[in-house]
Write a protein that holds these residues in place. Sequence first.
Motif, short mmCIF file in Angstrom:
data_model
loop_
_atom_site.label_atom_id
_atom_site.label_comp_id
_atom_site.label_asym_id
_atom_site.label_seq_id
_atom_site.Cartn_x
_atom_site.Cartn_y
_atom_site.Cartn_z
N ARG A 7 76.32 54.24 32.04
CA ARG A 7 75.16 53.90 31.24
C ARG A 7 75.65 53.24 29.96
NH1 ARG A 7 70.18 57.18 28.35
NH2 ARG A 7 71.81 57.79 26.87
N LEU A 8 75.29 52.00 29.80
CA LEU A 8 75.64 51.27 28.59
C LEU A 8 74.56 51.50 27.54
CD1 LEU A 8 76.84 47.86 30.05
CD2 LEU A 8 78.11 50.00 29.75
N SER A 9 74.99 51.57 26.31
CA SER A 9 74.07 51.70 25.19
C SER A 9 74.25 50.55 24.23
CB SER A 9 74.33 53.02 24.44
OG SER A 9 74.13 54.13 25.26
N CYS A 10 73.17 50.18 23.59
CA CYS A 10 73.19 49.13 22.58
C CYS A 10 72.48 49.69 21.35
CB CYS A 10 72.50 47.88 23.09
SG CYS A 10 72.31 46.57 21.85
N GLU A 11 73.24 49.95 20.31
CA GLU A 11 72.66 50.43 19.06
C GLU A 11 72.21 49.24 18.24
OE1 GLU A 11 75.23 52.93 16.82
OE2 GLU A 11 73.83 53.15 15.16
N ALA A 12 70.93 49.17 17.98
CA ALA A 12 70.35 48.03 17.28
C ALA A 12 70.04 48.41 15.84
CB ALA A 12 69.10 47.56 18.00
N ASP A 13 71.08 48.51 15.06
CA ASP A 13 70.96 48.97 13.68
C ASP A 13 70.15 47.98 12.84
OD1 ASP A 13 73.30 49.59 10.96
OD2 ASP A 13 71.37 50.52 11.43
N GLY A 14 69.09 48.48 12.24
CA GLY A 14 68.27 47.64 11.36
C GLY A 14 67.13 46.94 12.06
N PHE A 15 67.05 47.03 13.35
CA PHE A 15 66.02 46.32 14.11
C PHE A 15 64.85 47.22 14.48
CE2 PHE A 15 68.12 42.32 14.88
CZ PHE A 15 69.47 42.62 14.83
N VAL A 16 63.66 46.66 14.50
CA VAL A 16 62.48 47.33 15.04
C VAL A 16 62.26 46.71 16.42
CG1 VAL A 16 60.03 47.80 14.77
CG2 VAL A 16 61.53 47.68 12.75
N LEU A 17 62.58 47.45 17.45
CA LEU A 17 62.67 46.85 18.78
C LEU A 17 61.33 46.40 19.35
CD1 LEU A 17 65.44 49.01 20.45
CD2 LEU A 17 65.62 46.77 19.36
N ASP A 18 60.22 46.82 18.75
CA ASP A 18 58.91 46.33 19.20
C ASP A 18 58.82 44.82 19.06
OD1 ASP A 18 56.86 49.02 18.87
OD2 ASP A 18 58.74 48.97 17.76
N TYR A 19 59.59 44.24 18.18
CA TYR A 19 59.48 42.82 17.87
C TYR A 19 60.50 41.96 18.59
CZ TYR A 19 56.77 44.78 14.00
OH TYR A 19 55.87 45.48 13.24
N TYR A 76 77.25 42.47 27.19
CA TYR A 76 76.73 42.24 25.84
C TYR A 76 75.22 42.50 25.80
CZ TYR A 76 80.98 39.37 25.46
OH TYR A 76 82.27 38.90 25.46
N CYS A 77 74.75 43.01 24.68
CA CYS A 77 73.31 43.03 24.47
C CYS A 77 72.96 41.95 23.44
CB CYS A 77 72.81 44.39 24.02
SG CYS A 77 73.46 44.99 22.45
N ALA A 78 71.76 41.44 23.59
CA ALA A 78 71.29 40.37 22.71
C ALA A 78 69.80 40.58 22.45
CB ALA A 78 71.52 39.01 23.35
N LEU A 79 69.38 40.19 21.28
CA LEU A 79 67.97 40.31 20.89
C LEU A 79 67.38 38.95 20.56
CD1 LEU A 79 67.82 43.43 18.54
CD2 LEU A 79 67.62 43.31 21.01
N GLU A 80 66.13 38.81 20.93
CA GLU A 80 65.37 37.59 20.63
C GLU A 80 63.99 38.01 20.15
OE1 GLU A 80 63.00 34.10 23.01
OE2 GLU A 80 63.79 35.87 24.01
N ALA A 81 63.60 37.53 18.99
CA ALA A 81 62.27 37.83 18.47
C ALA A 81 61.22 37.17 19.35
CB ALA A 81 62.15 37.34 17.03
N ARG A 82 60.22 37.96 19.74
CA ARG A 82 59.17 37.45 20.62
C ARG A 82 57.84 38.06 20.22
NH1 ARG A 82 59.39 35.15 26.41
NH2 ARG A 82 61.26 33.89 26.21
N ALA A 83 56.77 37.35 20.54
CA ALA A 83 55.43 37.89 20.30
C ALA A 83 55.22 39.13 21.16
CB ALA A 83 54.39 36.84 20.63
N TYR A 84 54.56 40.12 20.59
CA TYR A 84 54.32 41.36 21.33
C TYR A 84 53.48 41.07 22.58
CZ TYR A 84 53.39 46.24 22.30
OH TYR A 84 53.33 47.47 22.89
#
Length: 128
Positions: A19-31, A95-103
């Motif tokens: 199980r891989l984990s990605c800690e997204a420090d500072g991010f609000v993952l809803d966005y 790798y984990c990656a984040l992209e801002a998207r409309a809810y």
Amino acid sequence: QFELVESGGGLVQPGGSLRLSCEADGFVLDYYAISWFRQAPGKELEGVSCLSTSGLFTKYTDAVKGRFTISRDISKAMAYLQMNNLNSEDTGVYYCALEARAYGSSCEFLKREEYPFWGRGTQVTVSS
């Protein structure tokens, strides 16, 4: 600070799980849509799975369907990739990656440069 840190990789035998984990420090993952990518030695970066901002839409590359599950814990700002029945073709840096998207929107695998946020990766090696 905004930082992604992957963990959970390692050496596992064929048929095993990680199980891989990605800690997204500072991010609000809803966005953000969350994506997992991997890069095997000598191969291009490959989209593995993504999860939409709502958490209701997921996408998997064909090679991992039925074996991998993406999830998140918004309260902990964590994303996960449960990987079961691993085989040698799953070996690579993940790798984990984040992209801002409309809810409510879906997710998709974009080009590397279209993601503003990337982790440094965690090595997964599947070998007997």
